[in-house]
Design an enzyme around this catalytic site. Structure first.
Site, PDB file in Angstrom:
ATOM      1  N   ASP A 161     -11.535   3.264   3.992  1.00 37.58           N
ATOM      2  CA  ASP A 161     -11.861   1.717   3.943  1.00 37.58           C
ATOM      3  C   ASP A 161     -13.332   1.822   3.629  1.00 37.58           C
ATOM      4  OD1 ASP A 161      -9.955   0.064   3.653  1.00 37.58           O
ATOM      5  OD2 ASP A 161      -9.517  -0.140   5.997  1.00 37.58           O
TER       6      ASP A 161
ATOM      7  N   GLN B  30      -5.189  -1.204   9.171  1.00 31.57           N
ATOM      8  CA  GLN B  30      -5.038  -2.668   9.091  1.00 31.57           C
ATOM      9  C   GLN B  30      -5.536  -3.595   9.974  1.00 31.57           C
ATOM     10  OE1 GLN B  30      -3.627  -3.296   5.854  1.00 31.57           O
ATOM     11  NE2 GLN B  30      -4.568  -5.332   6.356  1.00 31.57           N
TER      12      GLN B  30
ATOM     13  N   LYS C 152       0.776  -1.176  -0.074  1.00 33.80           N
ATOM     14  CA  LYS C 152       0.069   0.075  -0.008  1.00 33.80           C
ATOM     15  C   LYS C 152       0.903   1.147   0.091  1.00 33.80           C
ATOM     16  CE  LYS C 152      -4.097  -2.019   2.152  1.00 33.80           C
ATOM     17  NZ  LYS C 152      -4.461  -2.584   3.264  1.00 33.80           N
TER      18      LYS C 152
END
Ligand code: NDP
Length: 296
Positions: free
Chosen positions: A121, A98, A54
Site C-alpha cells: 500500500d 484493509q 482484490k
C-alpha cells in the site's frame, strides 16, 4: 461534452494483462509465485467488496491470494501477531490491511508493523519517506494509478500547474509528491483553503480527493484542464429509488470545460487494484533479487 474521457477501466485491464505476463515469466524463469495477503477486520460491507475484488484480480494475474477475515472483536495484539507471521512467511510478498480498522485498533501501530518491503500500500513511514525524498519506496496505489492516467492523457507534464484537493496520507499528499517528482508546480488545497474555486482554476491538472459528492463545479475548472476524480461517494438517486456512486466532481458540467476527465465509476477506481498488483509484483522481484520487467 468537450472533454475526452480517460478510461481507467480499459487502462487498468491492460496494466493487469502486462502484470499477468510478467508474473508468468517470473514463475517460469525463477519458480517464484508472487503472493498477496489481504487482511480484513470486521464486516464493513464496502471493505468486503474491495477485498473480494482484490482477491479475484490477484488470482487472475497468476498470483497467490491469502485472505484473512477476522472478527471485529479481535485485539490489536492478535492482529499484530498475524502481521508478524505474514512478515516472516516467504510465500507472502505483499501485505495489505484493509482500512478503516475498528476504533479499538491503532491504525498507526498496524501500518508500522508491516515490513516496509511487503508494504504494497506504500503507507509505512519508511516508504512515505523514500517516496518524498525520491529514493524509491513503494508508491501508494491510488496516486500511482491516477498519475498513469494523467500521463496517458497529457504525456510529459513538466512545468504544468497541478492542484490536488485533499491532503490525506493515502491519496492527497502522495499524489502531490508524485506530481512534484514529475516536475509539476503543485498546490495542495484542503478544507481550510481560502477561495478554493480560484485555486482550482489555476490547474492544468486538477485532482479531487475529498469525499464530498460533486463538490468541484464546472466553473472551478480551467478550460482544457485534465481532471482526475478520485472521489467515491454513495448518494441517493434523484428519484429516491436506491443509490448510485458519484465522484467529487460535478461530472456533467465539468466535462463541458475540461480537456480530459475521468468518470466515476470507471476512472481512478479500477487503477487502484491494478496498481496494488503492480506493487506486489515489484515487491516480489525485489525480495527474490530479480530485475522487474517494465509493466508500466
Ligand atoms: P480523507 O477524508 O482522508 O481526506 C479528505 C480530504 O479532503 C482532507 O484533506 C480534507 O481536508 C479535504 N476536504 C474535506 N472537505 C473539504 C472541503 N469542503 N473543501 C476542501 N477540502 C476538503 O479522504 P481520502 O483521501 O481517504 O479519500 C478521498 C476520496 O477518495 C473519498 O471519496 C474516498 O472514498 C476516495 N478514495 C478512492 C479511492 C479509489 O480507489 N479510487 C481510494 C481511496 C480513496 P482537511 O485535511 O483540511 O480536513
Amino acid at each position: 461534452m468537450a472533454a475526452s474521457l480517460i478510461d481507467g477501466k480499459a487502462t487498468s485491464q491492460k496494466l493487469r494483462e502486462r502484470i499477468a505476463t510478467a508474473v508468468a515469466r517470473l514463475k517460469q524463469d525463477h519458480g517464484v509465485t508472487p503472493g498477496l495477503a489481504v487482511v480484513l477486520v470486521g464486516e464493513d460491507p464496502a471493505s468486503q467488496i474491495y477485498v473480494k475484488n482484490k482477491a479475484r484480480q490477484t488470482l487472475e494475474a497468476g498470483m497467490a491470494s491469502f485472505e484473512h477475515r477476522l472478527s471485529a472483536a479481535i485485539t490489536e495484539a492478535e492482529l499484530l501477531s498475524l502481521i508478524a507471521k505474514l512478515n516472516a512467511d516467504p510465500a507472502v510478498h505483499g501485505i495489505l490491511v484493509q482500512l478503516p480498522l475498528p476504533a479499538h485498533i491503532g491504525e498507526k501501530a498496524v501500518i508500522e508493523s508491516i515490513s516496509p518491503g511487503k508494504d504494497v500500500d506504500g503507507f509505512h513511514p519508511e516508504n512515505v519517506g523514500r517516496v518524498a525524498t525520491g529514493e524509491g519506496g513503494v508508491v501508494p496505489c491510488t496516486p500511482l494509478g491516477s498519475l498513469m492516467l494523467i500521463k496517458q492523457a497529457l504525456g510529459d507534464i513538466t512545468g504544468k500547474n497541478a492542484v490536488v484537493i485533499g491532503r490525506s496520507n493515502i491519496v492527497g499528499k502522495p499524489m502531490a509528491q508524485l506530481l512534484l517528482a514529475h516536475h509539476c508546480t503543485v498546490t495542495i488545497a484542503h478544507s481550510r483553503t481560502r477561495d478554493i474555486a480560484s485555486v482550482a482554476r489555476t490547474a492544468d491538472i486538477l485532482v479531487a480527493a475529498v469525499g464530498r459528492p460533486e463538490m468541484v463545479k464546472g466553473d472551478w475548472i480551467k478550460p482544457g484542464a485534465c481532471v482526475i476524480d478520485v472521489g467515491i461517494n454513495r448518494v441517493e438517486k434523484e428519484d429516491g429509488q436506491g443509490h448510485k456512486v458519484v465522484g467529487d466532481v460535478a461530472f456533467s458540467e465539468a466535462s463541458d470545460v475540461a480537456g480530459y476527465i475521468t468518470p466515476v465509476p470507471g476512472g481512478a477506481g479500477p487503477m487502484t487494484i491494478a496498481c496494488l498488483l503492480a506493487n506486489t509484483y515489484l515487491s516480489t522481484c525485489r525480495t527474490v533479487g530479480v530485475p522487474p520487467v517494465d509493466i508500466f
